[in-house]
Design a protein around this motif. Structure first.
Motif, short mmCIF file in Angstrom:
data_model
loop_
_atom_site.label_atom_id
_atom_site.label_comp_id
_atom_site.label_asym_id
_atom_site.label_seq_id
_atom_site.Cartn_x
_atom_site.Cartn_y
_atom_site.Cartn_z
N LYS A 398 0.81 -1.22 0.00
CA LYS A 398 0.00 0.00 0.00
C LYS A 398 0.84 1.27 0.00
CE LYS A 398 -4.42 -0.98 2.33
NZ LYS A 398 -5.18 -1.18 1.14
N ASN A 399 2.01 1.20 0.58
CA ASN A 399 2.78 2.40 0.85
C ASN A 399 4.24 2.25 0.48
OD1 ASN A 399 1.70 4.82 1.79
ND2 ASN A 399 0.94 3.77 3.61
N LYS A 400 4.47 2.08 -0.81
CA LYS A 400 5.84 1.80 -1.25
C LYS A 400 6.81 2.91 -0.88
CE LYS A 400 5.02 -1.61 -4.74
NZ LYS A 400 3.55 -1.66 -4.87
N GLU A 401 6.32 4.17 -0.84
CA GLU A 401 7.25 5.28 -0.71
C GLU A 401 7.75 5.52 0.73
OE1 GLU A 401 4.10 5.44 -1.24
OE2 GLU A 401 3.24 6.91 0.14
N LEU A 402 7.15 4.85 1.71
CA LEU A 402 7.58 5.10 3.09
C LEU A 402 8.93 4.44 3.37
CD1 LEU A 402 4.30 4.54 5.10
CD2 LEU A 402 5.36 6.71 4.49
N SER A 403 9.60 4.97 4.40
CA SER A 403 10.88 4.37 4.78
C SER A 403 10.61 3.04 5.48
CB SER A 403 11.63 5.29 5.73
OG SER A 403 10.99 5.28 6.99
N ALA A 404 11.63 2.20 5.48
CA ALA A 404 11.47 0.88 6.10
C ALA A 404 11.06 1.01 7.57
CB ALA A 404 12.77 0.09 5.99
N LYS A 405 11.63 2.02 8.21
CA LYS A 405 11.34 2.19 9.63
C LYS A 405 9.86 2.55 9.84
CE LYS A 405 13.29 4.50 13.52
NZ LYS A 405 13.92 5.75 13.91
N GLU A 406 9.40 3.43 8.99
CA GLU A 406 7.98 3.81 9.09
C GLU A 406 7.07 2.63 8.82
OE1 GLU A 406 6.83 8.26 7.82
OE2 GLU A 406 8.39 7.32 6.58
N ASN A 556 -8.25 3.97 21.19
CA ASN A 556 -7.38 3.96 22.35
C ASN A 556 -8.00 3.22 23.54
OD1 ASN A 556 -5.46 5.32 20.92
ND2 ASN A 556 -5.90 7.32 21.79
N LEU A 557 -9.31 3.38 23.70
CA LEU A 557 -9.97 2.64 24.77
C LEU A 557 -9.82 1.13 24.54
CD1 LEU A 557 -13.27 4.65 25.36
CD2 LEU A 557 -11.34 4.44 26.92
N LEU A 558 -9.88 0.73 23.30
CA LEU A 558 -9.71 -0.69 22.99
C LEU A 558 -8.25 -1.11 23.02
CD1 LEU A 558 -12.22 -1.14 20.01
CD2 LEU A 558 -12.62 -1.57 22.43
N GLY A 559 -7.37 -0.14 23.22
CA GLY A 559 -5.94 -0.45 23.27
C GLY A 559 -5.28 -0.47 21.90
N ILE A 560 -5.95 0.14 20.92
CA ILE A 560 -5.44 0.13 19.56
C ILE A 560 -4.90 1.51 19.21
CG2 ILE A 560 -6.08 -0.21 17.12
CD1 ILE A 560 -8.31 -2.09 18.13
N THR A 561 -3.75 1.53 18.55
CA THR A 561 -3.14 2.80 18.20
C THR A 561 -3.77 3.37 16.94
OG1 THR A 561 -1.10 1.77 18.95
CG2 THR A 561 -0.90 3.93 17.93
N ALA A 562 -4.14 4.63 17.00
CA ALA A 562 -4.61 5.32 15.79
C ALA A 562 -3.39 5.92 15.11
CB ALA A 562 -5.60 6.41 16.18
N ILE A 563 -3.19 5.57 13.85
CA ILE A 563 -1.99 6.07 13.16
C ILE A 563 -2.39 7.03 12.04
CG2 ILE A 563 -0.09 4.48 13.57
CD1 ILE A 563 -1.32 2.55 11.70
N ASP A 564 -1.58 8.08 11.88
CA ASP A 564 -1.90 9.14 10.92
C ASP A 564 -1.80 8.68 9.47
OD1 ASP A 564 -2.28 10.67 13.05
OD2 ASP A 564 -0.82 12.23 12.52
N ARG A 565 -0.92 7.74 9.24
CA ARG A 565 -0.72 7.24 7.88
C ARG A 565 -0.76 5.73 7.92
NH1 ARG A 565 2.08 11.41 4.80
NH2 ARG A 565 2.67 12.79 6.49
N ILE A 566 -1.23 5.16 6.84
CA ILE A 566 -1.28 3.71 6.84
C ILE A 566 -0.78 3.19 5.50
CG2 ILE A 566 -3.54 3.12 5.93
CD1 ILE A 566 -3.95 1.63 8.64
#
Ligand code: ARG
Length: 566
Positions: A398-406, A556-566
């Motif tokens: 989905k996100n080829k352009e992101l860095s490996a770390k991201e 967050n209540l469910l313990g799941i992280t909301a991430i700005d990019r996916i």
């Protein structure tokens, strides 16, 4: 909005219990109440007629312009539709209070102890620990947001005869170096070997018992070994908890109650609650229709159950909790029934709600208990590893352009989100199925779908320059999907509270899914950034901003992280 309806109705309800709910279909109202039926029953009136009378009175009592329509419906429901203005005004209110939106004070100055995870030391955490860890952490978050003081308790299984066996095994076959390299794996191997050899050397059992006895009596060498095993186990557990994003306030395990065993048992015998039976000591529970509970073995060793009794006494005294929740699998039902019956006899926790929060099994795709091909239970870290690997493949695509770390970071959040949501969306007592494809399906009812929705909304907000003067004026929002989304937002506080009341996170999870579906519908039907009217665009951005915040809070209540990019 529900509270507002309840307030209007309270004038006519004279304290009766009635419900206000969101009907499945909108043609039965945005909200609906059974009040007329409740009152008619008592007054022996025709419910539909009473509903019609009440419709008149309610319409007159409600603030002008609040409802668009109030209607009676067979067999006696009263259905409400809000006016667009009422919804627009409420959006403005929510924006103002967005930081604390959904939080309650139901639990003010009350404490709840949520006990979850509770692995046994010197053993690997396996898939069975996943559910308690996920459900417990989510319930703890929910109670916190309801205003409770929450004690997150990891009651470690760090005491019992099995450690005598382990020490005996170590003394016979242990290799310090090997253990230092792979502590828990090696310890577990030793333990398994001990059991295998016991079959042909029954005398080993006794050796194990003796080593445990020495441990209990404070033998230096055995204590040191036990402490070492515990330290190594904790290191390993911490790694898993970090990956899962799970925390605890209290780590007191079974060993903490060891010193209370003898005095407790003698007190119970003295009081006549416990009796000798074939050399052992038991508490009879006929009155509760339960088998007798063993609290001391014939060799004088204390038991899991005995430690739990002492634990309740300690908790009640130290924390004065309103509730103690034990998040533990179905298979320990008898244990908790006996424990609570004993607590009842002893009056140890009068006025405290004790609850075994049970859950079902984890099944593989074929519907059998999840196991490896050889029939071994799957380790928690294997599950996590597989989830992360699969998520990484999807992110890569989905996100080829992101860095490996991201990509790694996103994959980890997605994997953990998928695992958690897959569990929390389900009724707690049912078994859950590990269907990897469905769990990671970005367009289905899954954790990644919610995270993806959130990221989509965030991307609009990022791209919009007009975001800065975020609108607090929502009068220009009027399409069906906009108003439906607004109404869904207003259900959030109630769904959080309901998850706490029912101890079912599925309420909140299913709610978030519906919210996300509407958010996506808005995204797909309304070109927000291309909207020509600046004030309408800014109202839409305001709506998107609130929606993103609610999804974030809910996740967050469910313990799941909301991430700005996916
Ligand atoms: N350590 C136990 C096990 O793995 C679970 C502990 C449950 N909690 C309790 N208070 N008994 O089976």
């Amino acid at each position: 909005m529900k509270d507002k309806i309840i307030k209007i109705l309270s004038e006519f309800s004279d304290g009766r219990d009635f419900s206000v709910t969101v009907p499945e279909q909108e043609n039965f109202g945005h909200y609906s109440t059974n009040l007329a039926m409740v009152l008619a029953k008592r007054e022996k009136k025709n419910p539909l007629e009473l509903a019609r009378e009440l419709v008149q009175k309610i319409s007159a009592a409600a603030p002008a312009g609040f409802f668009q329509k109030v209607e009676a419906a067979a067999p006696g429901f009263i259905n409400f539709w809000f006016s667009p203005e009422a919804l627009q005004n409420e959006l403005a209110m929510v924006t103002k209070n967005i930081k604390k939106y959904g939080e309650r004070s139901i639990g003010k100055s009350k404490t709840v102890i949520v006990e979850y995870s509770q692995p046994n030391i010197a053993k690997m955490m396996h898939v069975g620990h996943l559910r308690t860890t996920i459900i417990g952490a989510a319930l703890a978050n929910v109670f916190e947001s309801l205003g409770y003081k929450v004690i997150r308790w990891n009651y470690l299984g760090d005491w019992g005869t099995q450690f005598g066996k382990l020490i005996a095994a170590y003394k016979m076959w242990g290799d310090k170096k090997k253990i230092e390299e792979k502590p828990i794996e090696e310890l577990q191997k030793l333990y398994v070997r001990f059991h295998d050899e016991m079959k042909s050397r029954p005398g080993l059992e006794l050796e194990g018992q003796e080593e445990f006895k020495k441990l209990e009596e404070g033998d230096k060498e055995n204590r040191k070994l036990w402490q070492w095993f515990k330290k190594e186990s904790l290191k390993e557990f911490e790694r898993t908890y970090k990956e899962l994003g799970v925390e605890f306030d209290e780590w007191k395990g079974e060993s903490f109650f060891e010193k209370d065993m003898k005095p407790l048992v003698s007190r119970l015998v003295q009081d006549g609650v416990a009796v000798k039976s074939e050399g052992a000591i038991v508490i009879k529970l006929d009155k509760f229709n339960l088998p007798p509970a063993l609290i001391e073995k014939a060799d004088g060793a204390s038991l899991y159950l005995t430690r739990d009794i002492a634990n309740i006494e300690y908790r009640v005294k130290k924390y004065k909790p309103e509730k103690i929740l034990y998040v533990v699998g179905n298979e320990q039902s008898l244990h908790f029934e006996q424990l609570f019956a004993i607590t009842n006899i002893l009056g140890l926790a009068d006025g405290v709600e004790l609850k075994h929060v049970k859950y079902g099994l984890v099944l593989g795709e074929s519907g059998q208990k999840l196991a490896t091909r050889e029939g071994r239970t799957i380790l928690l870290k294997e599950v996590l590893g597989k989830a992360i690997k699969l998520a990484r493949e999807i992110v890569e695509e989905k996100n080829k352009e992101l860095s490996a770390k991201e990509k790694d970071k996103i994959a980890e959040a997605v994997a953990v989100g998928a695992l958690k949501y897959n569990d929390l969306r389900e009724g707690r007592t049912t078994d859950i199925v590990f269907d990897w494809k469905r769990m990671l399906d970005f367009s289905g009812d899954s954790g990644p779908y919610l995270q993806y929705t959130y990221a989509r909304l965030k991307s609009i907000l990022r791209k919009s320059q007009a975001l800065k003067p975020k609108s607090k004026n929502f009068t220009l929002l009027n399409s069906d999907v906009e108003l439906a989304l607004a109404r869904k937002i207003f259900e959030f506080p109630d769904e959080v509270a309901r998850s706490g009341e029912t101890l079912q996170t599925s309420n909140l999870a299913n709610y978030l899914y519906k919210l996300a579906v509407l958010a996506n519908r808005l995204y797909e039907t309304t070109p927000v950034l291309k909207e020509e009217s600046a004030s309408r665009r800014s109202a839409l951005l305001g709506l998107i901003n609130i929606t993103a915040k609610i999804i974030e809070k809910g996740l967050n209540l469910l313990g799941i992280t909301a991430i700005d990019r996916i």
